[in-house]
Motif scaffolding. Structure first.
Motif, mmCIF file in Angstrom:
data_model
loop_
_atom_site.group_PDB
_atom_site.id
_atom_site.type_symbol
_atom_site.label_atom_id
_atom_site.label_comp_id
_atom_site.label_asym_id
_atom_site.label_seq_id
_atom_site.Cartn_x
_atom_site.Cartn_y
_atom_site.Cartn_z
ATOM 1 N N ALA A 29 41.992 71.816 50.382
ATOM 2 C CA ALA A 29 40.971 70.858 49.957
ATOM 3 C C ALA A 29 41.326 69.468 50.471
ATOM 4 C CB ALA A 29 40.847 70.819 48.430
ATOM 5 N N VAL A 30 40.294 68.653 50.675
ATOM 6 C CA VAL A 30 40.461 67.244 51.013
ATOM 7 C C VAL A 30 39.721 66.435 49.954
ATOM 8 C CG1 VAL A 30 40.052 65.411 52.688
ATOM 9 C CG2 VAL A 30 40.639 67.702 53.482
ATOM 10 N N ALA A 31 40.437 65.588 49.245
ATOM 11 C CA ALA A 31 39.858 64.786 48.167
ATOM 12 C C ALA A 31 39.775 63.328 48.581
ATOM 13 C CB ALA A 31 40.703 64.922 46.898
ATOM 14 N N GLU A 32 38.707 62.659 48.177
ATOM 15 C CA GLU A 32 38.519 61.259 48.540
ATOM 16 C C GLU A 32 38.872 60.318 47.407
ATOM 17 O OE1 GLU A 32 34.670 60.542 50.139
ATOM 18 O OE2 GLU A 32 34.914 61.952 51.814
ATOM 19 N N ASP A 33 39.161 60.842 46.230
ATOM 20 C CA ASP A 33 39.578 59.985 45.119
ATOM 21 C C ASP A 33 40.574 60.738 44.243
ATOM 22 O OD1 ASP A 33 38.147 61.506 43.029
ATOM 23 O OD2 ASP A 33 36.330 60.625 43.868
ATOM 24 N N ALA A 34 41.168 60.019 43.291
ATOM 25 C CA ALA A 34 42.252 60.588 42.480
ATOM 26 C C ALA A 34 41.779 61.749 41.612
ATOM 27 C CB ALA A 34 42.868 59.488 41.615
ATOM 28 N N ASP A 35 40.614 61.617 41.000
ATOM 29 C CA ASP A 35 40.120 62.686 40.131
ATOM 30 C C ASP A 35 39.879 63.970 40.914
ATOM 31 O OD1 ASP A 35 40.217 61.044 37.922
ATOM 32 O OD2 ASP A 35 38.095 60.479 38.011
ATOM 33 N N ALA A 36 39.295 63.825 42.101
ATOM 34 C CA ALA A 36 39.040 65.003 42.931
ATOM 35 C C ALA A 36 40.348 65.638 43.385
ATOM 36 C CB ALA A 36 38.188 64.612 44.137
ATOM 37 N N PHE A 37 41.357 64.810 43.639
ATOM 38 C CA PHE A 37 42.672 65.329 44.026
ATOM 39 C C PHE A 37 43.277 66.169 42.909
ATOM 40 C CE2 PHE A 37 47.299 64.520 43.609
ATOM 41 C CZ PHE A 37 47.741 65.284 44.678
ATOM 42 N N LEU A 38 43.272 65.635 41.687
ATOM 43 C CA LEU A 38 43.845 66.371 40.564
ATOM 44 C C LEU A 38 43.090 67.673 40.322
ATOM 45 C CD1 LEU A 38 44.586 63.420 38.109
ATOM 46 C CD2 LEU A 38 46.267 64.864 39.264
ATOM 47 N N THR A 39 41.774 67.631 40.448
ATOM 48 C CA THR A 39 40.975 68.843 40.285
ATOM 49 C C THR A 39 41.346 69.883 41.340
ATOM 50 O OG1 THR A 39 39.109 67.623 39.329
ATOM 51 C CG2 THR A 39 38.638 69.787 40.297
ATOM 52 N N ALA A 40 41.527 69.431 42.578
ATOM 53 C CA ALA A 40 41.880 70.342 43.671
ATOM 54 C C ALA A 40 43.259 70.956 43.464
ATOM 55 C CB ALA A 40 41.823 69.595 44.998
ATOM 56 N N VAL A 41 44.221 70.152 42.994
ATOM 57 C CA VAL A 41 45.566 70.667 42.745
ATOM 58 C C VAL A 41 45.530 71.733 41.655
ATOM 59 C CG1 VAL A 41 47.845 70.069 41.827
ATOM 60 C CG2 VAL A 41 46.782 68.618 43.559
ATOM 61 N N ARG A 42 44.768 71.473 40.595
ATOM 62 C CA ARG A 42 44.683 72.439 39.499
ATOM 63 C C ARG A 42 44.008 73.735 39.956
ATOM 64 N NH1 ARG A 42 42.345 67.459 36.136
ATOM 65 N NH2 ARG A 42 44.330 66.509 35.467
ATOM 66 N N GLU A 43 43.020 73.611 40.822
ATOM 67 C CA GLU A 43 42.262 74.786 41.258
ATOM 68 C C GLU A 43 43.005 75.598 42.317
ATOM 69 O OE1 GLU A 43 38.046 75.861 43.562
ATOM 70 O OE2 GLU A 43 38.397 73.829 42.782
ATOM 71 N N HIS A 44 43.590 74.913 43.293
ATOM 72 C CA HIS A 44 44.152 75.610 44.452
ATOM 73 C C HIS A 44 45.661 75.845 44.375
ATOM 74 C CE1 HIS A 44 40.357 75.375 46.630
ATOM 75 N NE2 HIS A 44 40.277 74.095 46.299
ATOM 76 N N ARG A 45 46.353 75.139 43.509
ATOM 77 C CA ARG A 45 47.804 75.267 43.379
ATOM 78 C C ARG A 45 48.469 75.286 44.760
ATOM 79 N NH1 ARG A 45 49.548 75.999 38.500
ATOM 80 N NH2 ARG A 45 51.577 76.783 39.227
ATOM 81 N N PRO A 46 48.387 74.156 45.473
ATOM 82 C CA PRO A 46 48.885 74.101 46.851
ATOM 83 C C PRO A 46 50.402 74.174 46.926
ATOM 84 C CG PRO A 46 48.325 71.902 46.101
ATOM 85 C CD PRO A 46 47.855 72.852 45.026
ATOM 86 N N ASP A 47 50.886 74.480 48.130
ATOM 87 C CA ASP A 47 52.323 74.505 48.378
ATOM 88 C C ASP A 47 52.870 73.101 48.615
ATOM 89 O OD1 ASP A 47 52.679 77.474 48.490
ATOM 90 O OD2 ASP A 47 51.258 77.251 50.142
ATOM 91 N N VAL A 48 52.015 72.198 49.072
ATOM 92 C CA VAL A 48 52.417 70.819 49.321
ATOM 93 C C VAL A 48 51.163 69.943 49.318
ATOM 94 C CG1 VAL A 48 52.255 71.057 51.842
ATOM 95 C CG2 VAL A 48 53.793 69.328 50.862
ATOM 96 N N THR A 49 51.336 68.662 48.986
ATOM 97 C CA THR A 49 50.210 67.735 48.969
ATOM 98 C C THR A 49 50.521 66.501 49.814
ATOM 99 O OG1 THR A 49 51.024 66.607 46.977
ATOM 100 C CG2 THR A 49 49.523 68.458 46.643
ATOM 101 N N ILE A 50 49.467 65.900 50.353
ATOM 102 C CA ILE A 50 49.570 64.639 51.081
ATOM 103 C C ILE A 50 48.676 63.643 50.371
ATOM 104 C CG2 ILE A 50 49.217 63.450 53.279
ATOM 105 C CD1 ILE A 50 49.451 66.192 54.655
ATOM 106 N N VAL A 51 49.239 62.499 49.971
ATOM 107 C CA VAL A 51 48.498 61.564 49.123
ATOM 108 C C VAL A 51 48.603 60.142 49.660
ATOM 109 C CG1 VAL A 51 48.187 60.723 46.767
ATOM 110 C CG2 VAL A 51 49.067 63.028 47.143
ATOM 111 N N ASP A 52 47.454 59.471 49.766
ATOM 112 C CA ASP A 52 47.444 58.049 50.074
ATOM 113 C C ASP A 52 47.662 57.280 48.780
ATOM 114 O OD1 ASP A 52 47.200 55.594 51.271
ATOM 115 O OD2 ASP A 52 45.096 55.818 51.835
ATOM 116 N N VAL A 53 48.317 56.114 48.857
ATOM 117 C CA VAL A 53 48.579 55.312 47.663
ATOM 118 C C VAL A 53 47.294 54.745 47.095
ATOM 119 C CG1 VAL A 53 49.598 53.149 46.843
ATOM 120 C CG2 VAL A 53 50.961 54.713 48.227
ATOM 121 N N ARG A 54 46.458 54.177 47.956
ATOM 122 C CA ARG A 54 45.264 53.453 47.502
ATOM 123 C C ARG A 54 44.012 54.281 47.752
ATOM 124 N NH1 ARG A 54 46.647 47.138 49.206
ATOM 125 N NH2 ARG A 54 48.695 47.109 48.175
ATOM 126 N N LEU A 55 43.348 54.631 46.645
ATOM 127 C CA LEU A 55 42.139 55.433 46.690
ATOM 128 C C LEU A 55 41.038 54.754 45.882
ATOM 129 C CD1 LEU A 55 43.637 59.022 46.124
ATOM 130 C CD2 LEU A 55 42.823 58.061 48.289
#
Length: 219
Positions: A29-55
Motif C-alpha cells: 500500500a501507498v498512504a498519503e497521510d498518517a491515518d491511511a498509513f496506520l490503516t494500511a499497516v493494520r490491514e497488510h501487516r507489512p514486513d517493512v515500512t517507509i515513512v516520511d516525517v512530514r505528512l
C-alpha cells in the motif's frame, strides 16, 4: 517482502514503487497521510515500512508520530524513515524503541539506488540504517556524551550506528577484526553499556543512551 509506504509526494512514491518492485519487493500500500498509513499497516501487516516525517494535514511530524504509533501497536515493526528533515525528538524516541529494525535516511543524501535498497533490506532484517547527519544531530542534541571516547572509538561508533558489522568496520578503517572488537569493547565500557550486547541491538542501545543523556542535560 511486503512494504507499506507513507509519502504524499506522488512523484516520489511512484518512483519508490517502481524501483522497489524491480528489486523484488511487493508494495502492499501507498498512504498519503498518517491515518491511511496506520490503516494500511493494520490491514497488510507489512514486513517493512517507509515513512516520511512530514505528512498532511499540517506537514510537521505526523509521519514519524504515526511510525511510533505503529510500533506501539505492533512491536518490532521495521521502520525506515525517509525525509528531508531530522525531527530530533521523535527520531531519538523511535531509535530508542526495542525490537525490530529502524532506519533514518535523508532524501537529499541518498545518492545510489543500490545503497537505499540495501538499507531497506537491512532494516527489514532487524538491523539499522542511519545517515551520518542524523547521528551527528542526535549527538549534538545529547550534549556530546561521547566526549570520553578517543577519535578512533568515535569513528567505530559512527560506523556501528550506520549499521555496519565488525568486518565492514575493519575494512573501512583498515584495521584488524581484533582491533575492531577492542575498540567496540572500549566504547561500551566508557558509555556504561553492556559489552555482551551484540548485533544491531547494541546500536539501538547506544542511541538510547544518547537520548537519555540529552533528556538529563535538558532537565
Amino acid at each position: 517482502m511486503r512494504v507499506v509506504i507513507a509519502e504524499d509526494n506522488v512523484l516520489l512514491s511512484t518512483g519508490l514503487e517502481l524501483l522497489l518492485g524491480r528489486a523484488g519487493f511487493q508494495i502492499a500500500a501507498v498512504a498519503e497521510d498518517a491515518d491511511a498509513f496506520l490503516t494500511a499497516v493494520r490491514e497488510h501487516r507489512p514486513d517493512v515500512t517507509i515513512v516520511d516525517v512530514r505528512l498532511p494535514p499540517s506537514f510537521r511530524d505526523e509521519g514519524i508520530r504515526a511510525a511510533l504509533q505503529a510500533r506501539r501497536e505492533r512491536p518490532g515493526l521495521p521502520v525506515l524513515v525517509l525525509s528531508q528533515y531530522v525531527e530530533q525528538q521523535y527520531a531519538a524516541e523511535l531509535l530508542a524503541t526495542t525490537g525490530g529494525g529502524v532506519g533514518y535516511l535523508l532524501k537529499d543524501r541518498v545518492s545510489r539506488v543500490e545503497e537505499f535498497v540495501d538499507a531497506l533490506r537491512r532494516v527489514a532484517a532487524g538491523g539499522t540504517a542511519m545517515d551520518p547527519e542524523v547521528i551527528a544531530q542526535l549527538v549534538q542534541r545529547a550534549g556530546d556524551p561521547i566526549a570520553v571516547l578517543t577519535a578512533r572509538e568515535r569513528e567505530v561508533l559512527g560506523l556501528m550506528a550506520q549499521g555496519h558489522d565488525n568486518t565492514a568496520i575493519g575494512v573501512q578503517l583498515v584495521i584488524t577484526d581484533n582491533a575492531v572488537h577492542k575498540h567496540i569493547g572500549n566504547v561500551f565500557a566508557k558509555l556504561g553499556l553492556a559489552v555482551t550486547d551484540s548485533g544491531h541491538r547494541r546500536v539501538l542501545a547506544v542511541l538510547a543512551y544518547l537520548n537519555a543523556a540529552g533528556r538529563t542535560a535538558s532537565g
